[in-house]
Design an enzyme around this catalytic site. Structure first.
Site, PDB file in Angstrom:
ATOM      1  N   ASP A  79       0.823  -1.206   0.000  1.00 20.76           N
ATOM      2  CA  ASP A  79       0.000   0.000   0.000  1.00 20.76           C
ATOM      3  C   ASP A  79       0.862   1.263   0.000  1.00 20.76           C
ATOM      4  O   ASP A  79       2.048   1.227   0.303  1.00 20.76           O
ATOM      5  CB  ASP A  79      -0.949   0.013   1.203  1.00 20.76           C
ATOM      6  CG  ASP A  79      -0.216  -0.055   2.522  1.00 20.76           C
ATOM      7  OD1 ASP A  79       0.637  -0.946   2.679  1.00 20.76           O
ATOM      8  OD2 ASP A  79      -0.461   0.800   3.402  1.00 20.76           O
ATOM      9  N   GLU A 141      -0.173  -1.210   5.582  1.00 20.38           N
ATOM     10  CA  GLU A 141       0.898  -0.836   6.517  1.00 20.38           C
ATOM     11  C   GLU A 141       0.782   0.640   6.875  1.00 20.38           C
ATOM     12  O   GLU A 141       1.008   1.038   7.998  1.00 20.38           O
ATOM     13  CB  GLU A 141       2.262  -1.128   5.883  1.00 20.38           C
ATOM     14  CG  GLU A 141       3.445  -0.943   6.842  1.00 20.38           C
ATOM     15  CD  GLU A 141       4.059   0.453   6.819  1.00 20.38           C
ATOM     16  OE1 GLU A 141       4.961   0.698   7.630  1.00 20.38           O
ATOM     17  OE2 GLU A 141       3.644   1.306   6.003  1.00 20.38           O
TER      18      GLU A 141
END
Ligand SMILES: [Zn+2]
Length: 389
Positions: A79, A141
């Site tokens: 991400d 994350e």
């Protein structure tokens, strides 16, 4: 056995493909993971996908080589942080090469590292590996570290990596420790009323500010708790209130106020210390509030509680990096959180090391230097030597 270095254009192509997935944290990433799975499948002995409860977000854990203990895990997150395209000189989800830099969201944090790993996988797979290489790719994350704990759970009972390299953008500086990252949202519920009669209401804004003041008042004590040999700058645990919102108008007593705050513990005991102190403050505030309005409340939701990467003098992960980098490279510490703390807590010795500069991550016009990618590739290629003997 050394492996042939992939041409840098191959890495750039992988990076272009990864950047084209707008894998902003908290949004689906399964397309990106399916793409990586397709690339890796021919070279892997095992690929395990794990999902969140919505099945729209996935982690990937791929194994190249034998199902044996003692491998090396190359860990990244899939991400990226959100963008405002108006702030960018180039389209954020198009990897754009300008001179020696490649611009695009995630080029530094941390799709550049992932692209290097993807380019090397076929080369490692062609070797007679005695111990495996693992590629780990997580979701979310950047907003709560939601993916890594699920991935870690799935490793129970499987061969254990001896070390993890978490490829966050450290500018290829070796990082042996980082602070923790504890994030919260606290909501104060009072009772609204007319501001001309404040004692008949319970102001959520006033009580929130007292709560926040008490948190900030802990700074001096937290500074005093820092270890004398702390490697961090600043050396102690810090707190920050980043967002506050509450109330309706100047002439009303606010019924609700919430605020987003964090602490960055340098030692896990500090988080417990802050919680204990704030619980006492909260009890006092609640007693006052409930004397007027029994339903008054102060509730804190934990967004994430990620422990730091603690310094370990004799770390197999540091030893691995020393042999890959050669000589005795300096080992630094950083104040930002990464998944390395989670992997360490799960029994996998970890370091943080990767291409790109943290100063350009999370900002418009994020970029990675092509030279950083070349250097990263050359160092990771030496894993072939490590894992064939
Ligand atoms: Zn990152």
């Amino acid at each position: 056995m050394p492996v042939d270095l992939p041409p840098i254009d191959e890495v750039v192509t992988f990076l272009e493909d990864l950047v084209a997935f707008p894998s902003v944290a908290l949004t689906p990433n399964v397309d990106l993971i399916a793409h990586v799975e397709d690339l890796l499948r021919p070279y892997c002995t095992d690929i395990v996908l794990t999902h969140d409860e919505t099945e729209t977000k996935a982690n990937l854990f791929a194994t190249i080589g034998p199902a044996a203990d003692g491998g090396v895990m190359l860990a990244g997150h899939s991400d990226v942080v959100p963008v405002d395209p108006d702030d960018w000189a180039t389209p954020p989800f198009v990897a754009t090469r300008l001179g020696d830099r490649i611009y695009g969201r995630g080029t530094a944090d941390m799709k550049g590292f992932v692209a290097c790993a993807l380019a090397l996988v076929p080369r490692w797979a062609a070797l007679d590996l005695v111990r495996p290489v693992h590629v780990a790719l997580t979701f979310d994350e950047e907003d709560g570290f939601h993916g890594a704990p699920i991935l870690i759970d799935s490793l129970a009972g499987t061969p254990r990596p001896a070390a993890a390299i978490v490829g966050e953008p450290t500018g290829l500086q070796l990082i042996g420790a980082h602070k923790g990252c504890y994030e919260y949202t606290t909501t104060v519920t009072g009772m609204n009323g007319h501001s001309s009669r404040p004692t008949e209401a319970v102001s959520a804004v006033h009580h929130a500010t007292r709560w926040i003041s008490a948190l900030l008042d802990l700074d001096a004590e937290l500074a005093g708790r820092a270890q004398a040999d702390s490697r961090f700058e600043p050396p102690h645990t810090t707190t920050n209130v980043g967002v506050v919102g509450g109330g309706l108008a100047r002439c009303t007593v606010a019924g609700e106020c919430s605020f987003e705050w964090e602490m960055r513990p340098v030692q896990s005991g500090d988080a417990a210390f802050v919680k204990e102190r704030m619980a006492a403050v909260e009890a006092k505030l609640l007693a006052e509030m409930r004397a007027v309005h029994p339903e008054a409340a102060i509730e804190t939701e934990a967004v994430c509680e990620i422990d730091g990467l603690e310094w370990v003098d004799a770390s197999p992960a540091l030893d691995l990096m020393r042999s890959l980098l050669g000589g005795d490279p300096p080992v630094g510490v950083v104040a930002y959180g990464t998944e390395a703390g989670l992997y360490q807590a799960a029994g996998i010795p970890s370091v943080v090391w990767g291409p790109g500069d943290i100063a350009v991550a999370h900002r418009p016009d994020e970029f990675v230097e092509v030279g950083d990618l070349e250097a990263c590739l050359a160092v990771l290629a030496r894993l072939g030597d490590q894992l064939t003997r």
